[in-house]
Design an enzyme around this catalytic site. Structure first.
Site, mmCIF file in Angstrom:
data_model
loop_
_atom_site.group_PDB
_atom_site.id
_atom_site.type_symbol
_atom_site.label_atom_id
_atom_site.label_comp_id
_atom_site.label_asym_id
_atom_site.label_seq_id
_atom_site.Cartn_x
_atom_site.Cartn_y
_atom_site.Cartn_z
ATOM 1 N NE ARG A 118 38.855 -119.347 10.208
ATOM 2 C CZ ARG A 118 38.591 -118.086 10.456
ATOM 3 N NH1 ARG A 118 37.765 -117.423 9.685
ATOM 4 N NH2 ARG A 118 39.145 -117.471 11.475
ATOM 5 C CD GLN A 124 39.885 -125.381 16.937
ATOM 6 O OE1 GLN A 124 40.424 -125.385 18.029
ATOM 7 N NE2 GLN A 124 38.612 -125.664 16.762
ATOM 8 C CG ASP A 127 41.987 -120.607 11.777
ATOM 9 O OD1 ASP A 127 42.263 -119.706 10.956
ATOM 10 O OD2 ASP A 127 40.838 -120.786 12.220
ATOM 11 C CB SER A 130 41.991 -117.988 14.089
ATOM 12 O OG SER A 130 40.684 -118.326 13.718
ATOM 13 C CE1 TYR A 225 34.692 -116.696 7.871
ATOM 14 C CE2 TYR A 225 34.234 -118.796 6.812
ATOM 15 C CZ TYR A 225 35.128 -117.909 7.382
ATOM 16 O OH TYR A 225 36.449 -118.235 7.469
HETATM 17 P P1 NAD Z 1 35.014 -112.528 9.723
HETATM 18 O O1 NAD Z 1 36.345 -111.856 9.854
HETATM 19 O O2 NAD Z 1 34.583 -113.042 8.412
HETATM 20 O O3 NAD Z 1 33.870 -111.501 10.261
HETATM 21 C C1 NAD Z 1 33.953 -110.914 11.532
HETATM 22 C C2 NAD Z 1 32.590 -110.911 12.194
HETATM 23 O O4 NAD Z 1 31.751 -109.952 11.552
HETATM 24 C C3 NAD Z 1 31.833 -112.236 12.115
HETATM 25 O O5 NAD Z 1 31.539 -112.702 13.412
HETATM 26 C C4 NAD Z 1 30.573 -111.884 11.342
HETATM 27 O O6 NAD Z 1 29.434 -112.602 11.773
HETATM 28 C C5 NAD Z 1 30.439 -110.410 11.632
HETATM 29 N N1 NAD Z 1 29.560 -109.677 10.696
HETATM 30 C C6 NAD Z 1 29.469 -109.797 9.350
HETATM 31 N N2 NAD Z 1 28.535 -108.945 8.862
HETATM 32 C C7 NAD Z 1 28.063 -108.239 9.922
HETATM 33 C C8 NAD Z 1 27.104 -107.212 10.061
HETATM 34 N N3 NAD Z 1 26.430 -106.730 9.013
HETATM 35 N N4 NAD Z 1 26.836 -106.732 11.302
HETATM 36 C C9 NAD Z 1 27.500 -107.221 12.381
HETATM 37 N N5 NAD Z 1 28.441 -108.192 12.317
HETATM 38 C C10 NAD Z 1 28.712 -108.701 11.099
HETATM 39 O O7 NAD Z 1 34.860 -113.691 10.798
HETATM 40 P P2 NAD Z 1 35.973 -114.586 11.524
HETATM 41 O O8 NAD Z 1 36.418 -113.908 12.742
HETATM 42 O O9 NAD Z 1 36.994 -114.983 10.530
HETATM 43 O O10 NAD Z 1 35.116 -115.839 11.957
HETATM 44 C C11 NAD Z 1 34.193 -116.398 11.056
HETATM 45 C C12 NAD Z 1 33.689 -117.725 11.474
HETATM 46 O O11 NAD Z 1 34.707 -118.677 11.572
HETATM 47 C C13 NAD Z 1 33.016 -117.705 12.793
HETATM 48 O O12 NAD Z 1 31.882 -118.527 12.666
HETATM 49 C C14 NAD Z 1 33.996 -118.334 13.707
HETATM 50 O O13 NAD Z 1 33.366 -118.904 14.837
HETATM 51 C C15 NAD Z 1 34.511 -119.371 12.775
HETATM 52 N N6 NAD Z 1 35.711 -119.940 13.276
HETATM 53 C C16 NAD Z 1 35.606 -121.196 13.730
HETATM 54 C C17 NAD Z 1 36.693 -121.808 14.257
HETATM 55 C C18 NAD Z 1 36.543 -123.196 14.790
HETATM 56 O O14 NAD Z 1 35.463 -123.708 14.843
HETATM 57 N N7 NAD Z 1 37.595 -123.786 15.177
HETATM 58 C C19 NAD Z 1 37.921 -121.161 14.309
HETATM 59 C C20 NAD Z 1 38.001 -119.867 13.816
HETATM 60 C C21 NAD Z 1 36.864 -119.266 13.291
#
Ligand code: NAD
Length: 382
Positions: A118, A124, A127, A130, A225
């Site tokens: 990701r 992107q 994705d 997302s 993550y």
């Molecule tokens: P996810 O669905 O796995 O989790 C949702 C959120 O819950 C995350 O932000 C995580 O840190 C948070 N979380 C987990 N345990 C927790 C706790 N105990 N208390 C509070 N919050 C908690 O996450 P996601 O939305 O799929 O995104 C995950 C990662 O992927 C992120 O780092 C995001 O920036 C990254 N991402 C990057 C890109 C990119 O760089 N292009 C694109 C999409 C996502």
């Protein structure tokens, strides 16, 4: 040239479809023929005639798997694809190792969008996690607003002024950020928290106040993550959050740790302290438990103290036209990458393919899947 076949989803409550008429032209321009199982898009608002008009051929669902080389789906189809075919979708292979073994035994090339790297900017557009999480975060706020008996915005009328709703978003990844944006657009005052400092910064940058929590400073794991918390950390976090939760009108939780049970962030004791009429939406609700103690997927309960607790189900499916359109664009970008000249060209050296290709030619390709298979074969010892 390859033939791509769009399956009709079979999972209960799944209304999405993997390709929509809008993207058919892009695929046929690669020289690919597109077949669509009849009524595959009906529940998402895309009738068979719209696919035909876009240049696809509608076929009886029972014939699709034999006639297509590449099958596209949202979730994994109930019937595994015939030997040697390619299957592309959100396949969750790490949760379905038996299915992976079946693909290996039958030379199926399985490609899973949930394993996309990701952080690669060129990936992107592919994705799907997302795009679907974005929809879930948006829809969670609408569900909350609907269940809430007061206004989200501040309104000044001849009858006086209403106070805006105070909303807490726990977990500010893709879904949480979409929830913050949506709640703010509705006029609510939004506070947020995440265990990842970067996610907290992102929440602040879209206009949320950030909750000061001392129990966990930072819990960053692999690939950007969150890492799973130790039991004591998790309890301390839930206890500290319980001091804050009761003063919010609406709480939306979205916290996930890949491959693990979602962390409990809102205890039953915290919910019991909330005011009557408050609303909690748990986007992480799953049969194994969610972020809110006692939440069940697809289930809404009103607690004895009058709090509406909504365990979210498949929210992207509840917005099937938008979710299918976004998913179809993600999938088409990936298919274009996998078959730039109309034929699948599997290259495990390619960074995107090394992530998404689960199995090919009887071998596991994604390294996390290969490791999980080896650990499973040896009873958990990798
Ligand atoms: P996810 O669905 O796995 O989790 C949702 C959120 O819950 C995350 O932000 C995580 O840190 C948070 N979380 C987990 N345990 C927790 C706790 N105990 N208390 C509070 N919050 C908690 O996450 P996601 O939305 O799929 O995104 C995950 C990662 O992927 C992120 O780092 C995001 O920036 C990254 N991402 C990057 C890109 C990119 O760089 N292009 C694109 C999409 C996502």
């Amino acid at each position: 040239m390859a033939t791509v076949g769009v399956v009709r989803e079979q999972a209960p409550g799944e209304r999405r479809v993997s390709l929509v008429p809008e993207v058919i032209g892009r695929l046929t321009s690669l020289g690919v023929e597109v077949l669509v199982a009849s009524r595959a898009g009906a529940e998402a608002g895309f009738p068979d005639a719209a696919y035909e008009k876009a240049g696809a051929r509608v076929v009886p669902p029972a014939e699709l798997a034999d006639r297509a080389d590449v099958l596209t789906c949202v979730g994994p189809p109930e019937n595994p694809p015939p030997d040697g075919k390619m299957l592309v979708g959100l396949l969750s292979p790490l949760q379905r190792l038996d299915q992976v073994r079946d693909w290996l035994a039958r030379n199926v090339t399985a490609v899973s969008l949930d394993l996309l790297p990701r952080t690669l900017s060129r990936a992107q557009v592919m994705d799907a996690l997302s795009s679907q999480a974005n929809i879930a975060g948006y829809k969670a706020v609408l569900l909350a607003a609907n269940a809430y008996g007061r206004y989200f915005p501040m309104f000044t009328t001849a009858a006086g002024t209403t106070t805006p709703a105070s909303v807490l978003v726990l977990g500010t990844g893709v879904a949480g950020l979409a929830a913050i944006g949506t709640a703010r657009r509705l006029g609510a005052v939004v506070t947020a928290y995440d265990v990842r400092p970067q996610a907290r910064e992102e929440a602040a940058s879209v206009g949320a106040r950030v909750l000061e929590i001392t129990a966990v400073e930072s819990a960053v794991g692999e690939g950007g993550y969150a890492r799973a918390l130790a039991e004591e950390e998790q309890r301390a976090l839930a206890d500290e959050l319980a001091n804050h939760v009761p003063r919010f009108d609406v709480v939306i939780t979205t916290a996930q740790v890949p491959g693990r049970r979602p962390p409990v962030l809102v205890t039953a004791a915290a919910v019991a302290e909330m005011a009557p009429g408050s609303v909690v939406v748990d986007l992480a609700a799953s049969p194994l438990g969610g972020n809110v103690e006692g939440s069940q997927p697809d289930t809404t309960v009103v607690t004895p103290n009058g709090v509406t607790l909504i365990g979210a189900g498949n929210l992207p499916s509840a917005m099937a036209p938008a979710a299918s359109t976004a998913y179809a664009r993600n999938l088409t970008a990936l298919l274009t990458h996998l078959m730039p000249e109309g034929e699948p060209r599997i290259d495990p050296e390619d960074e995107i393919q090394a992530g998404v290709v689960v199995t090919h030619a009887g071998q596991p390709v994604n390294q996390a899947v290969a490791k999980a298979l080896a650990a499973d074969d040896t009873g958990g010892v990798a």
